[in-house]
Write a protein that holds these residues in place. Sequence first.
Motif, PDB file in Angstrom:
ATOM      1  N   GLY A 167     -15.420 -47.462  27.824  1.00 28.91           N
ATOM      2  CA  GLY A 167     -15.997 -46.437  28.683  1.00 28.91           C
ATOM      3  C   GLY A 167     -15.631 -46.597  30.136  1.00 28.91           C
ATOM      4  O   GLY A 167     -16.035 -45.771  30.956  1.00 28.91           O
ATOM      5  N   GLY A 168     -14.867 -47.624  30.484  1.00 21.39           N
ATOM      6  CA  GLY A 168     -14.498 -47.852  31.862  1.00 21.39           C
ATOM      7  C   GLY A 168     -13.004 -47.772  32.073  1.00 21.39           C
ATOM      8  O   GLY A 168     -12.440 -46.705  32.335  1.00 21.39           O
ATOM      9  N   GLU A 169     -12.319 -48.897  31.932  1.00 21.37           N
ATOM     10  CA  GLU A 169     -10.883 -48.920  32.158  1.00 21.37           C
ATOM     11  C   GLU A 169     -10.127 -48.081  31.140  1.00 21.37           C
ATOM     12  O   GLU A 169      -9.084 -47.494  31.455  1.00 21.37           O
ATOM     13  CB  GLU A 169     -10.378 -50.367  32.114  1.00 21.37           C
ATOM     14  CG  GLU A 169      -8.919 -50.510  32.497  1.00 21.37           C
ATOM     15  CD  GLU A 169      -8.474 -51.962  32.527  1.00 21.37           C
ATOM     16  OE1 GLU A 169      -7.270 -52.206  32.763  1.00 21.37           O
ATOM     17  OE2 GLU A 169      -9.337 -52.835  32.322  1.00 21.37           O
ATOM     18  N   GLY A 170     -10.644 -47.970  29.913  1.00 25.33           N
ATOM     19  CA  GLY A 170      -9.984 -47.117  28.925  1.00 25.33           C
ATOM     20  C   GLY A 170      -9.973 -45.654  29.334  1.00 25.33           C
ATOM     21  O   GLY A 170      -8.988 -44.939  29.124  1.00 25.33           O
ATOM     22  N   VAL A 171     -11.072 -45.178  29.942  1.00 32.42           N
ATOM     23  CA  VAL A 171     -11.114 -43.790  30.425  1.00 32.42           C
ATOM     24  C   VAL A 171     -10.187 -43.619  31.613  1.00 32.42           C
ATOM     25  O   VAL A 171      -9.535 -42.576  31.770  1.00 32.42           O
ATOM     26  CB  VAL A 171     -12.565 -43.408  30.773  1.00 32.42           C
ATOM     27  CG1 VAL A 171     -12.638 -41.993  31.320  1.00 32.42           C
ATOM     28  CG2 VAL A 171     -13.460 -43.537  29.554  1.00 32.42           C
ATOM     29  N   GLN A 172     -10.104 -44.607  32.479  1.00 32.74           N
ATOM     30  CA  GLN A 172      -9.201 -44.509  33.623  1.00 32.74           C
ATOM     31  C   GLN A 172      -7.751 -44.395  33.172  1.00 32.74           C
ATOM     32  O   GLN A 172      -6.971 -43.618  33.738  1.00 32.74           O
ATOM     33  CB  GLN A 172      -9.381 -45.725  34.525  1.00 32.74           C
ATOM     34  CG  GLN A 172     -10.753 -45.865  35.147  1.00 32.74           C
ATOM     35  CD  GLN A 172     -10.842 -47.068  36.054  1.00 32.74           C
ATOM     36  OE1 GLN A 172      -9.888 -47.405  36.759  1.00 32.74           O
ATOM     37  NE2 GLN A 172     -11.986 -47.753  36.052  1.00 32.74           N
ATOM     38  N   GLN A 173      -7.373 -45.160  32.156  1.00 23.52           N
ATOM     39  CA  GLN A 173      -6.010 -45.056  31.641  1.00 23.52           C
ATOM     40  C   GLN A 173      -5.737 -43.683  31.048  1.00 23.52           C
ATOM     41  O   GLN A 173      -4.635 -43.145  31.181  1.00 23.52           O
ATOM     42  CB  GLN A 173      -5.793 -46.142  30.576  1.00 23.52           C
ATOM     43  CG  GLN A 173      -5.868 -47.568  31.093  1.00 23.52           C
ATOM     44  CD  GLN A 173      -4.635 -47.963  31.885  1.00 23.52           C
ATOM     45  OE1 GLN A 173      -3.639 -47.248  31.904  1.00 23.52           O
ATOM     46  NE2 GLN A 173      -4.711 -49.122  32.527  1.00 23.52           N
ATOM     47  N   ALA A 174      -6.750 -43.107  30.384  1.00 18.95           N
ATOM     48  CA  ALA A 174      -6.551 -41.780  29.789  1.00 18.95           C
ATOM     49  C   ALA A 174      -6.463 -40.684  30.841  1.00 18.95           C
ATOM     50  O   ALA A 174      -5.869 -39.627  30.601  1.00 18.95           O
ATOM     51  CB  ALA A 174      -7.695 -41.480  28.815  1.00 18.95           C
ATOM     52  N   LEU A 175      -7.041 -40.911  32.024  1.00 18.49           N
ATOM     53  CA  LEU A 175      -7.020 -39.897  33.083  1.00 18.49           C
ATOM     54  C   LEU A 175      -5.698 -39.864  33.839  1.00 18.49           C
ATOM     55  O   LEU A 175      -5.456 -38.909  34.589  1.00 18.49           O
ATOM     56  CB  LEU A 175      -8.158 -40.147  34.075  1.00 18.49           C
ATOM     57  CG  LEU A 175      -9.563 -39.729  33.638  1.00 18.49           C
ATOM     58  CD1 LEU A 175     -10.590 -40.200  34.661  1.00 18.49           C
ATOM     59  CD2 LEU A 175      -9.659 -38.218  33.471  1.00 18.49           C
ATOM     60  N   LEU A 176      -4.859 -40.861  33.689  1.00 15.85           N
ATOM     61  CA  LEU A 176      -3.651 -40.937  34.507  1.00 15.85           C
ATOM     62  C   LEU A 176      -2.741 -39.731  34.286  1.00 15.85           C
ATOM     63  O   LEU A 176      -2.396 -39.008  35.233  1.00 15.85           O
ATOM     64  CB  LEU A 176      -2.897 -42.244  34.192  1.00 15.85           C
ATOM     65  CG  LEU A 176      -3.597 -43.539  34.602  1.00 15.85           C
ATOM     66  CD1 LEU A 176      -2.752 -44.742  34.205  1.00 15.85           C
ATOM     67  CD2 LEU A 176      -3.873 -43.554  36.088  1.00 15.85           C
ATOM     68  N   LYS A 177      -2.326 -39.505  33.036  1.00 18.76           N
ATOM     69  CA  LYS A 177      -1.428 -38.387  32.747  1.00 18.76           C
ATOM     70  C   LYS A 177      -2.116 -37.050  32.934  1.00 18.76           C
ATOM     71  O   LYS A 177      -1.480 -36.062  33.318  1.00 18.76           O
ATOM     72  CB  LYS A 177      -0.903 -38.508  31.317  1.00 18.76           C
ATOM     73  CG  LYS A 177       0.150 -39.579  31.130  1.00 18.76           C
ATOM     74  CD  LYS A 177       1.382 -39.270  31.970  1.00 18.76           C
ATOM     75  CE  LYS A 177       2.457 -40.315  31.775  1.00 18.76           C
ATOM     76  NZ  LYS A 177       3.649 -40.042  32.620  1.00 18.76           N
ATOM     77  N   LEU A 178      -3.410 -36.993  32.682  1.00 22.17           N
ATOM     78  CA  LEU A 178      -4.130 -35.731  32.829  1.00 22.17           C
ATOM     79  C   LEU A 178      -4.160 -35.283  34.286  1.00 22.17           C
ATOM     80  O   LEU A 178      -3.983 -34.098  34.598  1.00 22.17           O
ATOM     81  CB  LEU A 178      -5.553 -35.884  32.288  1.00 22.17           C
ATOM     82  CG  LEU A 178      -6.366 -34.601  32.111  1.00 22.17           C
ATOM     83  CD1 LEU A 178      -5.773 -33.767  30.992  1.00 22.17           C
ATOM     84  CD2 LEU A 178      -7.817 -34.928  31.821  1.00 22.17           C
ATOM     85  N   VAL A 179      -4.365 -36.213  35.195  1.00 23.31           N
ATOM     86  CA  VAL A 179      -4.423 -35.882  36.618  1.00 23.31           C
ATOM     87  C   VAL A 179      -3.024 -35.621  37.165  1.00 23.31           C
ATOM     88  O   VAL A 179      -2.818 -34.722  37.985  1.00 23.31           O
ATOM     89  CB  VAL A 179      -5.124 -37.017  37.386  1.00 23.31           C
ATOM     90  CG1 VAL A 179      -5.080 -36.753  38.881  1.00 23.31           C
ATOM     91  CG2 VAL A 179      -6.569 -37.148  36.921  1.00 23.31           C
ATOM     92  N   GLU A 180      -2.048 -36.404  36.709  1.00 21.39           N
ATOM     93  CA  GLU A 180      -0.678 -36.244  37.208  1.00 21.39           C
ATOM     94  C   GLU A 180      -0.088 -34.914  36.768  1.00 21.39           C
ATOM     95  O   GLU A 180       0.612 -34.253  37.547  1.00 21.39           O
ATOM     96  CB  GLU A 180       0.179 -37.398  36.712  1.00 21.39           C
ATOM     97  CG  GLU A 180       1.589 -37.404  37.268  1.00 21.39           C
ATOM     98  CD  GLU A 180       1.619 -37.786  38.735  1.00 21.39           C
ATOM     99  OE1 GLU A 180       2.618 -37.478  39.393  1.00 21.39           O
ATOM    100  OE2 GLU A 180       0.634 -38.381  39.203  1.00 21.39           O
ATOM    101  N   GLY A 181      -0.347 -34.513  35.548  1.00 23.71           N
ATOM    102  CA  GLY A 181       0.193 -33.268  35.031  1.00 23.71           C
ATOM    103  C   GLY A 181       0.804 -33.446  33.663  1.00 23.71           C
ATOM    104  O   GLY A 181       1.831 -34.118  33.517  1.00 23.71           O
TER     105      GLY A 181
END
Length: 563
Positions: free
Chosen positions: A256-270
Motif C-alpha cells: 500500500g506504500g511503495e508498491g502504489v508509488q511504483q504503479a503511479l510512475l507510468k500513469l503520471v508520465e503518460g
Amino acid sequence: MFTARTPASQHLARLRYISYSSRLALSPRRSQSYNNQGFTSSYDPNQENGRGPIFSNKASFGVPQFYPRDLKRRVDDYVVGQDRAKKTICSVIFNHYQNIRRRQHHEIQDQRQREKLQRQRYARDHRDLQDREGYSSSNRDIHPTPSVDDFYIPEDANAPQRVKIDKSNLLLIGPTGVGKTYILETLSKKLNVPFTISDCNSFTQAGYIGQDVEACIERLLIEANYDVKAAEHGIVVLDEFDKIARRETVNGRDVGGEGVQQALLKLVEGTKVTVSVKDHRSSRPPPPPNLNISTPGYGPTGTTPSATPGKVEQYIVDTSNILFVFCGAFVGLDKTVLRRVAKPSIGFGAEVRNHRGSSMSSSQEILPPELYSHLPHQPPTMPVDLSGGSLASHGGGGFTPLDLASPADLQAFGFIPELIGRLHNICALSPLSLDELYRILTEPRNSLVAQYTALFETYPSKLYFTRKALYAIAERAAKNETGARGLKMEMERVLAEPMYDAPMPYVLITEGCVKGTEKAGYWGKDGRLELERMMAEEDQKGLGQGPVEGGFERMREAGQSGA
C-alpha cells in the motif's frame, strides 16, 4: 448587295483605329486603380499563403479566452485567502490547457500539410503517367515496392520541427481544511473539464486486495460520460497522497506504500490505460438461489437459465495530457524541514527558536523571513529587502516551513525519487488565520451565514447573527485546528436548538449563545424592532473589538439577506 469600300474610306477607318488605340494606351488602366476601393492588392484563393485579403499574416491559433489572473478572480469569489496557492494553481492549469490547444493546432496544421503534399504528389504522378508510354512500367517506377528490410524512416524535410512542451504536475501540501481540494473543484466548474478526486488510501499494488491505481482513470472516464477525448484532457486529483509513503513493515512487502508509488510512475508520465466497462443495460437480473424446491408445473427452481452477462466494452485512455494534482497534509514534514534548515543555525546567534510542541498554525514565525525571499508570489506589503528590519515585522508574509520543502525532504518522508521527479510544482497552503476564518463566514458567495440563512427561510424563519457572535465562532474554530471545517461544526452546534424549535419568525444568535451562557433569542412577527434593538446593543458593546471594522457591514448584509 454590298458596296465596295473606296481607298479613301479605308484610310479614314485606319486613322480612327490608331487614334482610339493611342488614347487607350495613354489613359490609366481601370483594373490597376485599387487605391480608392479599400484594398491595394489582389487575392488568389488558389495560392495557400496563410492569409486572406483583409487579415494580417499571424501564425498563432488565437488569443486565450482567459489568463491566470482571470481564473484567480473567479476563485476569489468562493475561496478566502491562499493567494499564493491560487496564483500557482491557476498558472499551472492555464499552461496545461494552453499546451493542449497548441498541440491540437499543430496537429491540424500537420494534417493539412500532409493532405497538400499528397495532392501535389498525385498531380505530379498523374502528369508523369500521361507523358510516359505504358501505364504498367511507369507505375512500377513511380510506386516502387518497399523493401522488407528497410527499417529506417528518412526524415521529411518538409515537415515543420515542432517544440514539444511537457506537462507539469502539481503537489499541494497543507493542513486539513485549508482549501486544497475546494480550490480545484471551483476551478474545474469554471473550466468545464472532467474532474475527479480519488483517495489514495484504497490503492494497493496490482494483484492484492484493494483498488488498482487505474481506478482513478475509470472514474475520470465516468465523469466524462465515457467520452475518451474529453477524459484525456481532464484533471485527476489524488487526495491523501501522504498516506502512500513508504512504511517499514515486518509482515512482508509494502503493497500500500511503495508498491502504489511504483504503479503511479507510468500513469503520471503518460501511458495508455485500458478500462473495461460492463454494460448492465443488456444484462438480466441474477437468478434466485438454488434451493431445490419444486413448483407444480414449473419443475425445480435450479433449472432456471442463468443470467446472460452484459457486454464488456473496452476504452483505451491516453494519460499523456491528463493533469495530475496530488494533495496531502504531510503531518510531520515541517519538522523534517526545520531539522534541515536549522543545521547551519546551531550555536551562538542562531535565529531558529525552540519549536517543541508547536503546531502548523503557530510555526509560521519559527524561521527568519529571509529564508522565504526566493519563493514566488511574495505579498505586496512585504519588501524583499534582506538588510532592513521591515521584512521581519510581517512575520514571513504568511509563509510556513512547508514552503521550504524540497525533494530531499519528501524522500526522507517516504517517497521514491522517481515519483518525486515527476512532481514539478510543489505548493504549500498556509493555515487559516482568525481573520480569514471570520471572512469565510460572511464573504464568499457560498458563505456559511448565507447557507444557514437560506435554510432557515425554508422553515420559514429569519436568522440573524451579531458581529461578536461570528467572531466567537471563528475563535472556537481556530482552537480546533481543523481549518474551515471547524466553522461548520460550530455552526451546527450553535444552531441545533433553533433548528429543533423551528419555526420561529425571528431568530437571533448572540455571543452568549455561542459561548453557552445564553439561549438563542426568538421573536414573533411583531418582534422585529426588539430584535434590531438587541443587535444594536451588542454591537455597541463590541465596538472597536474583533477582526475588521468593515466586516460588520458585510456580516449584516449576509445575515439580513432574508429580511
